[in-house]
Structure formats: structure tokens, C-alpha cells
Write a protein that holds these residues in place. Sequence first.
Motif, PDB file in Angstrom:
ATOM      1  N   ARG A 190       0.831  -1.208   0.000  1.00 44.56           N
ATOM      2  CA  ARG A 190       0.000   0.000   0.000  1.00 44.56           C
ATOM      3  C   ARG A 190       0.863   1.255   0.000  1.00 44.56           C
ATOM      4  NH1 ARG A 190      -2.919  -3.305   3.583  1.00 44.56           N
ATOM      5  NH2 ARG A 190      -2.141  -2.222   5.431  1.00 44.56           N
ATOM      6  N   GLU A 191       1.968   1.207   0.725  1.00 41.49           N
ATOM      7  CA  GLU A 191       2.855   2.368   0.771  1.00 41.49           C
ATOM      8  C   GLU A 191       3.468   2.638  -0.596  1.00 41.49           C
ATOM      9  OE1 GLU A 191       6.621   4.097   3.401  1.00 41.49           O
ATOM     10  OE2 GLU A 191       5.746   2.144   3.875  1.00 41.49           O
ATOM     11  N   ALA A 192       3.859   1.579  -1.306  1.00 40.31           N
ATOM     12  CA  ALA A 192       4.438   1.760  -2.639  1.00 40.31           C
ATOM     13  C   ALA A 192       3.452   2.461  -3.567  1.00 40.31           C
ATOM     14  CB  ALA A 192       4.845   0.406  -3.214  1.00 40.31           C
ATOM     15  N   ILE A 193       2.178   2.076  -3.498  1.00 44.52           N
ATOM     16  CA  ILE A 193       1.167   2.710  -4.340  1.00 44.52           C
ATOM     17  C   ILE A 193       0.952   4.159  -3.933  1.00 44.52           C
ATOM     18  CG2 ILE A 193      -1.285   2.674  -4.959  1.00 44.52           C
ATOM     19  CD1 ILE A 193      -1.137  -0.420  -4.602  1.00 44.52           C
ATOM     20  N   ARG A 194       0.804   4.390  -2.648  1.00 46.81           N
ATOM     21  CA  ARG A 194       0.479   5.736  -2.158  1.00 46.81           C
ATOM     22  C   ARG A 194       1.624   6.712  -2.332  1.00 46.81           C
ATOM     23  NH1 ARG A 194       0.297   4.405   2.981  1.00 46.81           N
ATOM     24  NH2 ARG A 194      -0.281   6.494   3.664  1.00 46.81           N
ATOM     25  N   LEU A 195       2.867   6.223  -2.380  1.00 46.58           N
ATOM     26  CA  LEU A 195       4.010   7.109  -2.569  1.00 46.58           C
ATOM     27  C   LEU A 195       4.254   7.453  -4.036  1.00 46.58           C
ATOM     28  CD1 LEU A 195       6.617   5.728   0.020  1.00 46.58           C
ATOM     29  CD2 LEU A 195       5.276   7.842   0.153  1.00 46.58           C
ATOM     30  N   ASP A 196       3.582   6.762  -4.935  1.00 44.85           N
ATOM     31  CA  ASP A 196       3.704   7.105  -6.350  1.00 44.85           C
ATOM     32  C   ASP A 196       2.976   8.432  -6.576  1.00 44.85           C
ATOM     33  OD1 ASP A 196       3.290   7.333  -9.161  1.00 44.85           O
ATOM     34  OD2 ASP A 196       3.547   5.166  -9.373  1.00 44.85           O
ATOM     35  N   PRO A 197       3.667   9.475  -7.074  1.00 43.24           N
ATOM     36  CA  PRO A 197       2.999  10.781  -7.270  1.00 43.24           C
ATOM     37  C   PRO A 197       1.745  10.690  -8.128  1.00 43.24           C
ATOM     38  CG  PRO A 197       5.377  10.997  -7.530  1.00 43.24           C
ATOM     39  CD  PRO A 197       5.089   9.526  -7.424  1.00 43.24           C
ATOM     40  N   ALA A 198       1.718   9.738  -9.057  1.00 40.38           N
ATOM     41  CA  ALA A 198       0.553   9.626  -9.934  1.00 40.38           C
ATOM     42  C   ALA A 198      -0.677   9.091  -9.206  1.00 40.38           C
ATOM     43  CB  ALA A 198       0.880   8.726 -11.130  1.00 40.38           C
ATOM     44  N   MET A 214       2.256   0.437  -8.457  1.00 36.87           N
ATOM     45  CA  MET A 214       1.607  -0.856  -8.658  1.00 36.87           C
ATOM     46  C   MET A 214       2.614  -1.940  -9.031  1.00 36.87           C
ATOM     47  SD  MET A 214      -1.657  -1.114  -8.045  1.00 36.87           S
ATOM     48  CE  MET A 214      -2.415  -2.331  -9.116  1.00 36.87           C
ATOM     49  N   ARG A 215       3.617  -1.585  -9.829  1.00 35.72           N
ATOM     50  CA  ARG A 215       4.648  -2.566 -10.174  1.00 35.72           C
ATOM     51  C   ARG A 215       5.366  -3.057  -8.928  1.00 35.72           C
ATOM     52  NH1 ARG A 215       8.269   0.391 -12.423  1.00 35.72           N
ATOM     53  NH2 ARG A 215       9.732  -1.333 -12.662  1.00 35.72           N
ATOM     54  N   MET A 216       5.747  -2.135  -8.066  1.00 35.07           N
ATOM     55  CA  MET A 216       6.450  -2.518  -6.846  1.00 35.07           C
ATOM     56  C   MET A 216       5.551  -3.332  -5.923  1.00 35.07           C
ATOM     57  SD  MET A 216       9.480  -1.625  -7.225  1.00 35.07           S
ATOM     58  CE  MET A 216       9.970  -2.116  -5.579  1.00 35.07           C
ATOM     59  N   ALA A 217       4.283  -2.927  -5.819  1.00 33.57           N
ATOM     60  CA  ALA A 217       3.348  -3.659  -4.961  1.00 33.57           C
ATOM     61  C   ALA A 217       3.170  -5.089  -5.461  1.00 33.57           C
ATOM     62  CB  ALA A 217       2.001  -2.935  -4.930  1.00 33.57           C
TER      63      ALA A 217
END
Length: 373
Positions: A190-198, A214-217
Motif C-alpha cells: 500500500r505504501e508503494a502505491i500511495r508514494l507514487d505521485p501519480a 503498482m509494479r512494486m506492490a
Amino acid sequence: MTEFIPPGSRFHALSSPFPMKRGGELHGARVAYETWGTLAPDAGNAILIVTGLSPDAHAASHADNPAIGWWEPMLGPGKAIDTHRWFVICVNSLGSCKGSTGPASINPATRQPYRLSFPELSIEDTANAAAEVIAALGIGKLACLIGNSMGGMTALALLLLHPGIANAHINISGSAQALPFSIAIRSLQREAIRLDPAWNGGNYDEQHYPESGMRMARKLGVITYRSALEWDGRFGRVRLDSDQNDDDPFGLEFQVESYLEGHARRFVHRFDPNCYLYMGRAMDWFDLGEYGDGDVMAGLAKIRVPYALAIGANTDILFPVQQQQQIADGLRAGGAQAQFTGMDSPQGHDAFLVDYQRFSPAVRDFLDSLPAG
């Protein structure tokens, strides 16, 4: 964000308003499902499958959608879940983006996607939505309820909240509560998604999509879905054929990195990021101990189901096999004739999706032992 609905899906309109466990309600919501086989005149041969986080309702091919389903080797004529005998229903979880109402769906009140205005989602909500589908099909009691992964959680909630809904239960790589390791992994996703500026606070579109997050998640998830034993046997330390690019000194070098990248790229733009956030958090919140004064075994013992089988892979690190042992023990304490089987599969949590040589016979034997429907 676009929803991804398989051809041939059917839909059940949920009761409106549909109350959510943690507050709020849905209006005009629906659940997508698909069916196989023929329902007996007494509706006594019905099996319900509730799924993990990412699958849709298309578990196997059928006349309305001949595409290969995500559980094709397990479900069909003459297979472990034999549609010559059983009428099978598979539901897409509430909160998903594969046909059921979720954060990617249009809010009828605003005519805009729900995004983060979607009510807080719980596993109990997905269970209550599935129960409505069964009632709408005229099925008073399921011959068997099958839950995989997150669906194993949903199945337990369904059995607890709707006593008498099933004569038997197969819990595959599921759990009665989220463990710290699993919570930690999903928190990082969830953090990986939320930290993506997009991601933009959940306000993205197809042109501005949090692809990196999303790729990292997804990579984090895939790493936990398989075992270290399989990673080693499948990839070893084999390097890619191409030389390292000078302009990207820390780019992909090993085959395992390339595999993860390819898997992640196939997943992004095929699953809604906000749905991913909501459904992952619902798993983290799930704990049958809430129904047993803090004791998960006491919560399990409140479930009444005559027959049960809990199975998993001994190499599973996401839903460890001791959780399936716990399910069998807890259901047995509630009066079930409950069996447990730990499979010596090297393929970790995803074994039930790939290791059919082990999982199919266990499912077939259990279903064959049930009274004729």
C-alpha cells in the motif's frame, strides 16, 4: 479508472442500502458471478467458490466465455470439482474491479468513481455480499463452500455470520486472522502505491496511473506467493543474456528480476490501485478472534459446519500452513468432522493455482466423500 469485467459475467443487485461492517452503506451495488453445471431440483448440489484478492469470477471456461479460467484444471466435467455432479458458483469479491462494486465503480450519488469515498471494506462485507447471491439463486444450503487465500477468510466469515449456509467447507491456503508478516507485506504494498505521485490521493486516470507503485506492490506480492525453494530451483543465479547497459548500472541483471518485472507489467493497468488498497486492508483487519473474546480458536469454534477440509502448502510464507491446521482444529472444536492436510509442494502460497497434482486429488476425495446431492 476502468473496471475489468470478463465476458459472460452475471450480476446480482445487492440489497439497497447494503450496510457495511465498519460504517456506511452502498446503494445500487452489485456482485459479479459465473456458474457451471446444473442446479438440482432440490438445489442440494451447489458449491460456492470465493476467491483471493485478484481473481475475477471466471474460474473456468463455459459456453458464454470459452477463455481459460484461473482455476481451469480444477473445475469442469470429470475434474476435481466435477460439474457433472455439482452446480458451481464463483463470485467476484465486493470491493474488486472485476465486475463487483468497488472503489473503481461509479457512485450513483455523484456519478463519479467512488475512489476513496468508498466505505471501509471488511472481509465480512464480502461474505455478506456472497450470501446474497446464494439466496437469490434459490439455494438454501450449499453442499460445499470453497475459499482460496483471501477467499478462505471470506468463507469463514460466511459460515460464522450465516449459520447453516453450508454442509461442508474446503479452506485452501486461508486463515482465520492476518499474521504480522502478512500485514507487513501488504502495508509495504500500500505504501508503494500511495508514494507514487501519480496516485494523487486516489485521483488518477488511465493517462496518469500510478504504474511504478503498482509494479512494486505486485513484485512484493509475487515474492511472497512462491517459496525460496522454488525461486532457487527455477532461476538459480542465471543472468540475462544482454550485457548491462552503461546508462543503467543497477538495471535488470538476473533472470529472476526479469521475471518479476514481466509479471508486474502484465498486472498493472489490469487491476485498480484503489481496489488493491481496500482489499489488502480488509485482509489485515480480519480476525475471527473478534468473535471469541480475543481468542481466534474460540471464534472458529463458534462456526457450525458438519464437514471440513483445510489444506495448504508447507512452503507457504504468506498464509503459513499452521494457519490451516488452526482452522481444522478450531472447526473440530465446534463439532465439525474436520481434516487437515499440509502439502509438500515447493510452490508456496500459489501452489493451489499450479500444483494440481497434489491439490486436485485432495479436493476430489473430499467432495466424493460428501453425501450425494
